[in-house]
Scaffold this motif. Structure first.
Motif, PDB file in Angstrom:
ATOM      1  N   ALA A  28       0.633  -1.150   0.065  1.00 39.64           N
ATOM      2  CA  ALA A  28      -0.058   0.150  -0.027  1.00 39.64           C
ATOM      3  C   ALA A  28       0.922   1.221  -0.023  1.00 39.64           C
ATOM      4  O   ALA A  28       0.285   2.404   0.020  1.00 39.64           O
ATOM      5  N   ARG A  29       1.986   1.162  -0.176  1.00 40.33           N
ATOM      6  CA  ARG A  29       2.923   2.406  -0.329  1.00 40.33           C
ATOM      7  C   ARG A  29       2.516   3.463  -1.252  1.00 40.33           C
ATOM      8  O   ARG A  29       2.381   2.892  -2.557  1.00 40.33           O
ATOM      9  N   GLY A  30       2.371   4.647  -0.646  1.00 40.88           N
ATOM     10  CA  GLY A  30       1.880   5.729  -1.639  1.00 40.88           C
ATOM     11  C   GLY A  30       0.281   5.687  -2.132  1.00 40.88           C
ATOM     12  O   GLY A  30      -0.120   6.463  -2.858  1.00 40.88           O
ATOM     13  N   LEU A  31      -0.381   4.935  -1.318  1.00 37.05           N
ATOM     14  CA  LEU A  31      -1.770   4.826  -1.766  1.00 37.05           C
ATOM     15  C   LEU A  31      -2.742   4.983  -0.613  1.00 37.05           C
ATOM     16  O   LEU A  31      -2.036   4.699   0.514  1.00 37.05           O
ATOM     17  N   VAL A  32      -3.953   5.509  -0.800  1.00 44.94           N
ATOM     18  CA  VAL A  32      -4.919   5.471   0.080  1.00 44.94           C
ATOM     19  C   VAL A  32      -5.445   4.265   0.406  1.00 44.94           C
ATOM     20  O   VAL A  32      -5.990   3.513  -0.202  1.00 44.94           O
ATOM     21  N   GLN A 281     -22.166   5.459   6.903  1.00 47.95           N
ATOM     22  CA  GLN A 281     -23.754   5.761   6.330  1.00 47.95           C
ATOM     23  C   GLN A 281     -23.486   6.758   5.079  1.00 47.95           C
ATOM     24  O   GLN A 281     -24.185   6.704   4.266  1.00 47.95           O
ATOM     25  N   VAL A 282     -22.693   7.702   5.227  1.00 45.34           N
ATOM     26  CA  VAL A 282     -22.519   8.690   3.965  1.00 45.34           C
ATOM     27  C   VAL A 282     -21.912   7.979   3.012  1.00 45.34           C
ATOM     28  O   VAL A 282     -22.225   8.058   1.820  1.00 45.34           O
ATOM     29  N   LEU A 283     -20.930   7.177   3.263  1.00 46.15           N
ATOM     30  CA  LEU A 283     -20.343   6.438   2.201  1.00 46.15           C
ATOM     31  C   LEU A 283     -21.462   5.588   1.347  1.00 46.15           C
ATOM     32  O   LEU A 283     -21.634   5.549   0.167  1.00 46.15           O
ATOM     33  N   ILE A 284     -22.317   4.894   2.068  1.00 41.21           N
ATOM     34  CA  ILE A 284     -23.256   4.057   1.514  1.00 41.21           C
ATOM     35  C   ILE A 284     -24.251   4.771   0.568  1.00 41.21           C
ATOM     36  O   ILE A 284     -24.577   4.431  -0.463  1.00 41.21           O
ATOM     37  N   GLU A 285     -24.858   5.825   1.331  1.00 44.53           N
ATOM     38  CA  GLU A 285     -25.589   6.809   0.475  1.00 44.53           C
ATOM     39  C   GLU A 285     -24.862   7.409  -0.785  1.00 44.53           C
ATOM     40  O   GLU A 285     -25.732   7.287  -1.879  1.00 44.53           O
ATOM     41  N   ARG A 286     -23.774   7.631  -0.613  1.00 45.97           N
ATOM     42  CA  ARG A 286     -22.975   8.037  -2.105  1.00 45.97           C
ATOM     43  C   ARG A 286     -22.977   7.022  -2.952  1.00 45.97           C
ATOM     44  O   ARG A 286     -22.809   7.272  -4.365  1.00 45.97           O
ATOM     45  N   LEU A 287     -22.504   5.941  -2.452  1.00 48.44           N
ATOM     46  CA  LEU A 287     -22.488   4.767  -3.604  1.00 48.44           C
ATOM     47  C   LEU A 287     -23.588   4.428  -4.140  1.00 48.44           C
ATOM     48  O   LEU A 287     -23.561   3.654  -5.095  1.00 48.44           O
ATOM     49  N   GLN A 288     -24.972   4.460  -3.381  1.00 47.09           N
ATOM     50  CA  GLN A 288     -25.915   3.937  -3.945  1.00 47.09           C
ATOM     51  C   GLN A 288     -26.365   4.939  -5.071  1.00 47.09           C
ATOM     52  O   GLN A 288     -27.115   4.475  -5.741  1.00 47.09           O
ATOM     53  N   ALA A 289     -25.790   6.005  -4.858  1.00 45.61           N
ATOM     54  CA  ALA A 289     -26.115   7.139  -5.937  1.00 45.61           C
ATOM     55  C   ALA A 289     -25.361   6.812  -7.392  1.00 45.61           C
ATOM     56  O   ALA A 289     -25.738   7.331  -8.314  1.00 45.61           O
ATOM     57  N   ARG A 320      -5.240   5.157  -9.709  1.00 41.07           N
ATOM     58  CA  ARG A 320      -5.603   6.488  -9.171  1.00 41.07           C
ATOM     59  C   ARG A 320      -5.400   6.891  -7.538  1.00 41.07           C
ATOM     60  O   ARG A 320      -5.687   7.863  -7.085  1.00 41.07           O
ATOM     61  N   GLY A 321      -4.567   5.932  -7.236  1.00 37.00           N
ATOM     62  CA  GLY A 321      -3.967   6.031  -5.918  1.00 37.00           C
ATOM     63  C   GLY A 321      -4.873   5.599  -4.583  1.00 37.00           C
ATOM     64  O   GLY A 321      -4.536   5.837  -3.493  1.00 37.00           O
ATOM     65  N   VAL A 322      -5.703   4.643  -4.829  1.00 39.46           N
ATOM     66  CA  VAL A 322      -6.608   4.027  -3.889  1.00 39.46           C
ATOM     67  C   VAL A 322      -6.660   2.591  -3.997  1.00 39.46           C
ATOM     68  O   VAL A 322      -6.775   1.971  -4.970  1.00 39.46           O
ATOM     69  N   ALA A 349     -13.780  10.317   0.133  1.00 40.81           N
ATOM     70  CA  ALA A 349     -14.071  11.174  -1.070  1.00 40.81           C
ATOM     71  C   ALA A 349     -13.072  10.636  -2.076  1.00 40.81           C
ATOM     72  O   ALA A 349     -13.646  10.657  -3.230  1.00 40.81           O
ATOM     73  N   GLN A 350     -12.021  10.322  -1.696  1.00 39.22           N
ATOM     74  CA  GLN A 350     -10.924  10.107  -2.764  1.00 39.22           C
ATOM     75  C   GLN A 350     -11.250   8.593  -3.449  1.00 39.22           C
ATOM     76  O   GLN A 350     -11.394   8.492  -4.480  1.00 39.22           O
ATOM     77  N   MET A 351     -11.825   7.771  -2.456  1.00 39.24           N
ATOM     78  CA  MET A 351     -12.216   6.385  -3.004  1.00 39.24           C
ATOM     79  C   MET A 351     -13.251   6.486  -3.830  1.00 39.24           C
ATOM     80  O   MET A 351     -13.438   5.898  -5.132  1.00 39.24           O
TER      81      MET A 351
END
Length: 359
Positions: A28-32, A281-289, A320-322, A349-351
């Motif tokens: 994971a060096r250099g990655l999120v 919860q925020v992540l799930i809602e944004r993934l669902q969109a 893309r670094g993730v 957000a980066q993911m």
């Protein structure tokens, strides 16, 4: 699989071991880093300095001693262990899983677990020479009660593993189904609560109902993945027998003192867990969109998603670094699935940006 060892050395190593793949840890060096369900929060600077002074004063020339008892007592208070129950320490949950298999290795013994699930259940069976029985989850990653009960009746397993919630699906299975499986079990049932800090329920309140149930937890998701502290809870007499196969001094003084320090500052780690649950919860809602993405509910610090092309999405996100986990080859039910660790708001957000670009 042909062995790379010279013949005289290859004869010394078990053939099934030579055919195995070692547990892979991604670079994971250099990655999120969002591939291993680690807690992204570090200790505040003041606490880091305080911990450093405390660790620096330890007598490293001595084997671990009474502080192990202090850690067991602190963990028992933390877990609200019922009276008459005991707690055993392991070098992470992985060691405990191996020790349970070792202690239960009698002729005809077997281990049963639903799949997809944590890979160490099956690996511990193979390495100890026990039969491993798998039962597929439903297509929506629920326990298949009928199939589980049929497998229990047919194979009479010595050990049943139930992850609560499960990895990699992040599901918290139905309590009524779990209870019926527990009641049908002829041997031990190990409830694995590795993700308890992020779960809406725990089995601890039901532990005292069953003499054959063990409850396993770890401090890895609590925020101490690098410290390697797992703990197993159960009836005192049962734990005493399993503890006989534990290596002496399996927990270092550094790890034990770090865990004690963390438990003394439990409020800091609880705040981190609350923040991660909110971010989940925020992540799930944004993934669902996102178009073309299926998202499953989560009671852990990870979210399972299905995308049109998981290998391509994984490589695209990595470029893309993730770094996330491509679980699409682990089991047919996980086709085109990625496992996303819940990180900080910025990491999430980066993911999301990386995943959206790949879609």
């Amino acid at each position: 699989m042909s062995s790379p060892l010279p013949g005289r050395l290859a004869r010394l190593i078990r053939q099934d071991v030579q055919s195995m793949h070692a547990y892979a840890v991604q670079d994971a060096r250099g990655l999120v880093k969002l591939d291993a369900m680690e807690n992204p929060h570090r200790l505040p600077t003041q606490l880091q300095e305080e911990l450093g002074r405390r660790l620096g004063a330890l007598p490293l020339n001595r084997y671990p001693g009474p502080r192990m008892d202090d850690l067991r007592e602190a963990l028992a208070r933390h877990a609200q262990l019922p009276p008459g129950y005991a707690l055993m320490l392991g070098n992470g949950s992985d060691e405990l899983i191996s020790l349970i298999a070792m202690a239960c290795d009698v002729p005809g013994a077997s281990i049963l677990a639903p799949l997809p699930g944590f890979v160490m259940y099956a690996m511990s069976a193979q390495l100890q020479g026990l039969k491993f029985i798998s039962v597929d989850l439903t297509p929506d990653f629920e326990l298949d009660e009928r199939a589980m009960l049929a497998a229990i009746e047919q194979h009479r397993p010595s050990i049943i593993y139930l992850a609560y919630p499960n990895n990699p699906t992040a599901k918290l299975w139905d309590d009524a189904v779990i209870e019926r499986i527990v009641q049908a079990a002829p041997g031990l049932v190990v409830i694995d609560e590795a993700y308890q800090p992020f779960s809406s329920r725990s089995y601890i309140d039901r532990l005292a109902r069953h003499e054959h149930v063990l409850l396993m937890r770890t401090l890895s998701k609590f925020g101490l993945a690098g410290v390697r502290i797992g703990y197993l809870m159960g009836r005192r007499a049962l734990l005493a027998e399993i503890d006989k196969v534990r290596p002496p001094y399996n927990i270092s003084v550094l790890n034990a003192e770090t865990a004690l320090f963390a438990l003394e500052h439990e409020d800091v780690f609880q705040a981190h867990a609350r923040e991660l649950r909110a971010q989940r919860q925020v992540l799930i809602e944004r993934l669902q969109a996102l178009p073309g993405v299926r998202v499953w509910p989560s009671d852990a610090n990870m979210v399972l998603v299905r995308v049109p092309d998981a290998p391509a999405a994984f490589e695209g996100m990595k470029a893309r670094g993730v770094l996330v986990k491509n679980v699409s080859k682990m089991h047919p039910l996980l086709a085109n699935c990625l496992r996303l660790t819940v990180g900080t708001a910025d990491e999430n957000a980066q993911m999301l940006a990386a995943l959206q670009a790949c879609l």
